[in-house]
Design an enzyme around this catalytic site. Structure first.
Site, PDB file in Angstrom:
ATOM      1  N   GLU A  42       0.831  -1.212   0.000  1.00 48.49           N
ATOM      2  CA  GLU A  42       0.000   0.000   0.000  1.00 48.49           C
ATOM      3  C   GLU A  42       0.862   1.257   0.000  1.00 48.49           C
ATOM      4  O   GLU A  42       0.588   2.202  -0.737  1.00 48.49           O
ATOM      5  CB  GLU A  42      -0.938   0.005   1.215  1.00 48.49           C
ATOM      6  CG  GLU A  42      -2.037  -1.041   1.171  1.00 48.49           C
ATOM      7  CD  GLU A  42      -3.029  -0.864   0.022  1.00 48.49           C
ATOM      8  OE1 GLU A  42      -3.232   0.285  -0.433  1.00 48.49           O
ATOM      9  OE2 GLU A  42      -3.588  -1.875  -0.435  1.00 48.49           O
ATOM     10  N   ASN A  46       1.214   3.868  -3.167  1.00 46.84           N
ATOM     11  CA  ASN A  46       0.916   5.295  -2.993  1.00 46.84           C
ATOM     12  C   ASN A  46       2.037   6.175  -3.553  1.00 46.84           C
ATOM     13  O   ASN A  46       1.768   7.209  -4.169  1.00 46.84           O
ATOM     14  CB  ASN A  46       0.693   5.622  -1.520  1.00 46.84           C
ATOM     15  CG  ASN A  46      -0.709   5.291  -1.056  1.00 46.84           C
ATOM     16  OD1 ASN A  46      -1.570   4.955  -1.857  1.00 46.84           O
ATOM     17  ND2 ASN A  46      -0.925   5.383   0.246  1.00 46.84           N
ATOM     18  N   ARG A 100     -10.302   4.674  -6.784  1.00 45.02           N
ATOM     19  CA  ARG A 100      -9.588   4.184  -5.599  1.00 45.02           C
ATOM     20  C   ARG A 100     -10.542   4.232  -4.415  1.00 45.02           C
ATOM     21  O   ARG A 100     -11.474   5.023  -4.393  1.00 45.02           O
ATOM     22  CB  ARG A 100      -8.362   5.041  -5.317  1.00 45.02           C
ATOM     23  CG  ARG A 100      -7.407   5.033  -6.468  1.00 45.02           C
ATOM     24  CD  ARG A 100      -5.973   5.225  -6.081  1.00 45.02           C
ATOM     25  NE  ARG A 100      -5.163   4.730  -7.178  1.00 45.02           N
ATOM     26  CZ  ARG A 100      -4.636   3.512  -7.214  1.00 45.02           C
ATOM     27  NH1 ARG A 100      -4.777   2.702  -6.201  1.00 45.02           N
ATOM     28  NH2 ARG A 100      -3.955   3.120  -8.261  1.00 45.02           N
TER      29      ARG A 100
HETATM   30  N1  LIG Z   1       3.117   8.996  -1.232  1.00 44.32           N
HETATM   31  C1  LIG Z   1       2.117   9.872  -1.429  1.00 44.32           C
HETATM   32  N2  LIG Z   1       2.332  11.035  -2.098  1.00 44.32           N
HETATM   33  C2  LIG Z   1       1.328  11.921  -2.309  1.00 44.32           C
HETATM   34  N3  LIG Z   1       0.057  11.739  -1.871  1.00 44.32           N
HETATM   35  C3  LIG Z   1      -0.215  10.609  -1.185  1.00 44.32           C
HETATM   36  C4  LIG Z   1       0.786   9.611  -0.935  1.00 44.32           C
HETATM   37  N4  LIG Z   1       0.214   8.616  -0.234  1.00 44.32           N
HETATM   38  C5  LIG Z   1      -1.064   8.961  -0.060  1.00 44.32           C
HETATM   39  N5  LIG Z   1      -1.344  10.154  -0.624  1.00 44.32           N
HETATM   40  C6  LIG Z   1      -2.641  10.866  -0.594  1.00 44.32           C
HETATM   41  O1  LIG Z   1      -3.435  10.309   0.441  1.00 44.32           O
HETATM   42  C7  LIG Z   1      -4.683   9.821  -0.082  1.00 44.32           C
HETATM   43  C8  LIG Z   1      -5.122   8.594   0.699  1.00 44.32           C
HETATM   44  O2  LIG Z   1      -4.244   7.494   0.473  1.00 44.32           O
HETATM   45  P1  LIG Z   1      -4.811   6.014   0.629  1.00 44.32           P
HETATM   46  O3  LIG Z   1      -3.731   5.048   0.276  1.00 44.32           O
HETATM   47  O4  LIG Z   1      -5.445   5.890   1.970  1.00 44.32           O
HETATM   48  O5  LIG Z   1      -5.987   5.969  -0.447  1.00 44.32           O
HETATM   49  P2  LIG Z   1      -5.869   5.879  -2.036  1.00 44.32           P
HETATM   50  O6  LIG Z   1      -4.461   5.559  -2.447  1.00 44.32           O
HETATM   51  O7  LIG Z   1      -6.470   7.118  -2.600  1.00 44.32           O
HETATM   52  O8  LIG Z   1      -6.813   4.643  -2.368  1.00 44.32           O
HETATM   53  P3  LIG Z   1      -6.427   3.079  -2.212  1.00 44.32           P
HETATM   54  O9  LIG Z   1      -5.139   3.006  -1.441  1.00 44.32           O
HETATM   55  O10 LIG Z   1      -7.577   2.480  -1.459  1.00 44.32           O
HETATM   56  O11 LIG Z   1      -6.283   2.597  -3.617  1.00 44.32           O
HETATM   57  C9  LIG Z   1      -4.417   9.599  -1.564  1.00 44.32           C
HETATM   58  O12 LIG Z   1      -5.598   9.663  -2.327  1.00 44.32           O
HETATM   59  C10 LIG Z   1      -3.439  10.725  -1.878  1.00 44.32           C
HETATM   60  O13 LIG Z   1      -4.110  11.937  -2.094  1.00 44.32           O
HETATM   61 MG   LIG Z   2      -3.392   4.014  -1.617  1.00 39.37          MG
END
Ligand SMILES: Nc1ncnc2c1ncn2[C@@H]1O[C@H](COP(=O)(O)OP(=O)(O)OP(=O)(O)O)[C@@H](O)[C@H]1O
Ligand SMILES: [Mg+2]
Length: 138
Positions: A42, A46, A100
């Site tokens: 995860e 990200n 997502r």
């Molecule tokens: N490494 C990163 N760099 C920039 N933004 C990030 C990063 N990690 C997370 N985010 C931000 O935080 C939000 C939430 O992350 P999270 O992993 O909980 O959900 P997601 O990636 O949108 O969906 P999913 O992981 O369920 O596919 C993301 O939509 C993004 O905006």
């Molecule tokens: Mg994510």
């Protein structure tokens, strides 16, 4: 252990397996190992999709075993997160077109013992997680 690798979707599985191999010396259960692999996937995903928005960049992974506890740090030098507290909320996502679910941080928090996120817009994001590897029968 320190690993620096291109932030590509095809490297997510590699990083996950490297971390699992790194933990093996502490003799964790398969369940604990799977928890760690899920959380690491995860965090790295990200970095690929949000940090670099699928453009080029590196992900670095720092891992340390102290006694039977894993300390892991996953960093990117990508976009950064505007509001970390908000980003960590269940179901929060900035990526609605890609459908997502906004559960990445929820999964990391659930599967690991601790989760901390540090981020700066334009500078990048660091995810710090810990997990006790010793399985205790209750
Ligand atoms: N490494 C990163 N760099 C920039 N933004 C990030 C990063 N990690 C997370 N985010 C931000 O935080 C939000 C939430 O992350 P999270 O992993 O909980 O959900 P997601 O990636 O949108 O969906 P999913 O992981 O369920 O596919 C993301 O939509 C993004 O905006
Ligand atoms: Mg994510």
């Amino acid at each position: 252990m320190y690993l620096k690798i291109k932030a590509l979707p095809e490297n997510v599985g590699f990083i996950r397996n490297v971390i699992a191999a790194f933990c093996v010396s502490a003799d964790p259960s398969i369940e604990i190992l799977n928890d760690i692999k899920t959380a690491v996937s995860e965090a790295v995903t990200n970095a690929v999709v949000h940090g670099y928005k699928r453009t080029e960049g590196d992900v670095s992974v720092d891992a340390e075993l102290i006694d039977t506890k894993l300390y892991i740090k996953i960093s990117d030098s990508g976009a950064g997160i505007e509001n970390v507290e908000k980003a960590m909320e269940d179901f929060f996502t900035t990526d609605v077109e890609e459908e997502r679910s906004g559960l990445g941080f929820t999964i990391m928090r659930t599967y690991m013992d601790t989760l901390r996120v540090e981020s700066k817009i334009g500078a990048g994001t660091t995810v710090l997680m810990t997990k006790e590897l010793l399985h205790v029968d209750r």
